[in-house]
Design a protein around this motif. Structure first.
Motif, PDB file in Angstrom:
ATOM      1  N   LYS A   6      -6.440  63.174 -28.519  1.00 18.62           N
ATOM      2  CA  LYS A   6      -5.256  62.382 -28.832  1.00 18.62           C
ATOM      3  C   LYS A   6      -5.248  62.062 -30.329  1.00 18.62           C
ATOM      4  O   LYS A   6      -6.274  61.680 -30.901  1.00 18.62           O
ATOM      5  N   GLY A   7      -4.107  62.234 -30.947  1.00 10.36           N
ATOM      6  CA  GLY A   7      -4.002  61.943 -32.379  1.00 10.36           C
ATOM      7  C   GLY A   7      -4.185  63.148 -33.268  1.00 10.36           C
ATOM      8  O   GLY A   7      -4.021  63.074 -34.481  1.00 10.36           O
ATOM      9  N   VAL A   8      -4.542  64.304 -32.670  1.00 15.04           N
ATOM     10  CA  VAL A   8      -4.736  65.537 -33.427  1.00 15.04           C
ATOM     11  C   VAL A   8      -3.610  66.515 -33.128  1.00 15.04           C
ATOM     12  O   VAL A   8      -3.223  66.689 -31.976  1.00 15.04           O
ATOM     13  N   ASP A   9      -3.105  67.156 -34.167  1.00 14.40           N
ATOM     14  CA  ASP A   9      -2.130  68.232 -34.004  1.00 14.40           C
ATOM     15  C   ASP A   9      -2.895  69.532 -33.775  1.00 14.40           C
ATOM     16  O   ASP A   9      -3.505  70.061 -34.709  1.00 14.40           O
ATOM     17  N   PRO A  10      -2.903  70.078 -32.552  1.00 11.93           N
ATOM     18  CA  PRO A  10      -3.714  71.268 -32.265  1.00 11.93           C
ATOM     19  C   PRO A  10      -3.246  72.524 -32.993  1.00 11.93           C
ATOM     20  O   PRO A  10      -3.969  73.523 -33.029  1.00 11.93           O
ATOM     21  N   SER A  11      -2.062  72.474 -33.574  1.00 10.80           N
ATOM     22  CA  SER A  11      -1.572  73.628 -34.328  1.00 10.80           C
ATOM     23  C   SER A  11      -2.012  73.587 -35.784  1.00 10.80           C
ATOM     24  O   SER A  11      -1.685  74.489 -36.560  1.00 10.80           O
ATOM     25  N   ARG A  12      -2.761  72.533 -36.168  1.00 14.12           N
ATOM     26  CA  ARG A  12      -3.225  72.402 -37.558  1.00 14.12           C
ATOM     27  C   ARG A  12      -4.723  72.080 -37.583  1.00 14.12           C
ATOM     28  O   ARG A  12      -5.132  70.984 -37.957  1.00 14.12           O
ATOM     29  N   ILE A  13      -5.520  73.038 -37.161  1.00 13.55           N
ATOM     30  CA  ILE A  13      -6.973  72.882 -37.181  1.00 13.55           C
ATOM     31  C   ILE A  13      -7.557  73.894 -38.163  1.00 13.55           C
ATOM     32  O   ILE A  13      -7.271  75.088 -38.089  1.00 13.55           O
ATOM     33  N   GLY A  14      -8.347  73.391 -39.101  1.00 15.06           N
ATOM     34  CA  GLY A  14      -8.995  74.250 -40.078  1.00 15.06           C
ATOM     35  C   GLY A  14     -10.498  74.154 -39.970  1.00 15.06           C
ATOM     36  O   GLY A  14     -11.043  73.387 -39.154  1.00 15.06           O
ATOM     37  N   ILE A  15     -11.198  74.937 -40.805  1.00 14.86           N
ATOM     38  CA  ILE A  15     -12.660  74.948 -40.775  1.00 14.86           C
ATOM     39  C   ILE A  15     -13.167  75.154 -42.194  1.00 14.86           C
ATOM     40  O   ILE A  15     -12.550  75.874 -42.986  1.00 14.86           O
ATOM     41  N   ILE A  16     -14.296  74.515 -42.531  1.00 11.39           N
ATOM     42  CA  ILE A  16     -14.851  74.596 -43.876  1.00 11.39           C
ATOM     43  C   ILE A  16     -16.367  74.629 -43.790  1.00 11.39           C
ATOM     44  O   ILE A  16     -16.968  74.065 -42.861  1.00 11.39           O
ATOM     45  N   GLY A  17     -16.999  75.298 -44.751  1.00 12.77           N
ATOM     46  CA  GLY A  17     -18.457  75.324 -44.773  1.00 12.77           C
ATOM     47  C   GLY A  17     -19.000  75.931 -46.051  1.00 12.77           C
ATOM     48  O   GLY A  17     -18.307  76.661 -46.765  1.00 12.77           O
ATOM     49  N   HIS A  18     -20.269  75.631 -46.326  1.00 10.07           N
ATOM     50  CA  HIS A  18     -20.967  76.147 -47.503  1.00 10.07           C
ATOM     51  C   HIS A  18     -22.252  76.833 -47.057  1.00 10.07           C
ATOM     52  O   HIS A  18     -22.933  76.354 -46.149  1.00 10.07           O
TER      53      HIS A  18
END
Length: 267
Positions: free
Chosen positions: A170-182
């Motif tokens: 709840k509270g998350v837009d499932p069409s706007r999920i990203g990922i980041i890492g180093h």
């Protein structure tokens, strides 16, 4: 090896894509056929100016739960979300959370302060997932529990289950999920982006060197307890079926940012 230059039109891409996916999955190993219900559990919660930080866990199999930090901005409503993949560090998710480790890699804390829901899970053999009686990065227990899956495959599977959690939150837009890492986290971000079409944007720094450009993969495969995908190293000198440009192609058309140092001794 599949030549990406052979793709002249969109109609050429489906077959090439399938060939690359097949080769990638052969390197990652056999993943479970059934996706478990995450059944996310909140262990504790702390409030900070503008957001809360929750210690949570979720199922990645019928019996295994993964611990993670979940950051939620105050009054989050249809907010974009980011999965934050940590580097190969003993503290695991705590670095992404800004609790200890390199402050510049505290992605989860950085982005929640900018309105994103962020999630930082522990990878196998790091953080709270170091097996009792074993040293950090020792994945022999994983080999016993998942004999047909590589470390890289297991990490990708676990991160995709984090996408499940965020998609249902709840509270998350499932069409706007990203990922980041180093580092290792950047590698995981790229692999997950290649495997999971729900990832809409990817950022990876110091993530890889092309297999064809490395001469040490076979030695690493034979000596390191944390070998990400042993067969990759053993086959690197042969006509291997894919390289990193193919993994990047699988992530298309999601926007992807790569960053790396030209004088890096590793990448």
């Amino acid at each position: 090896m599949t030549e990406l230059s052979s793709v002249k039109s969109l109609s050429d891409w489906p077959k090439v894509r399938k060939d690359i996916q097949t080769a990638l999955m052969a390197a990652l190993g056999s993943m479970p056929k059934e996706v478990p219900e995450p059944q996310t559990k909140t262990v504790d919660e702390d409030s900070y100016p503008g957001y809360t930080r929750q210690r949570v866990s979720y199922f990645v199999s019928d019996w295994e739960r993964v611990p993670a930090w979940l950051f939620v901005p105050d009054e989050a409503e249809e907010a974009p979300a980011i999965i934050c993949c940590h580097d190969k560090v003993v503290q695991g998710k705590d670095e992404s959370a800004g609790i200890e480790g390199e402050p510049l890699l505290a992605f989860a804390q950085h982005f929640v302060e900018r309105g994103f829901v962020t999630m930082a899970p522990d990878c196998v053999a790091m953080g709270d997932r170091i097996s009792r009686g074993r040293e950090p990065f020792d994945t022999r227990a994983l080999a016993k529990d998942y004999p047909k899956m590589t470390v890289c495959g297991k990490m990708a599977w676990d991160y995709m289950r984090a996408v499940d959690v965020l998609s249902d939150m709840k509270g998350v837009d499932p069409s706007r999920i990203g990922i980041i890492g180093h580092g290792m986290g950047g590698q995981n971000a790229l692999v997950v982006s290649a495997l999971d079409e729900r990832i809409q944007a990817c950022v990876a720094s110091a993530a890889f060197t092309r297999f064809a450009d490395r001469s040490d993969l076979a030695a690493i495969a034979d000596t390191c307890l944390f070998t990400l995908a042993p067969e990759t190293g053993k086959k690197a000198s042969d006509a291997f079926a894919f390289d990193w440009e193919h993994i990047l192609a699988l992530g298309a058309p999601s926007p992807t940012l790569l960053a790396g140092a030209a004088d890096s001794s590793v990448f």
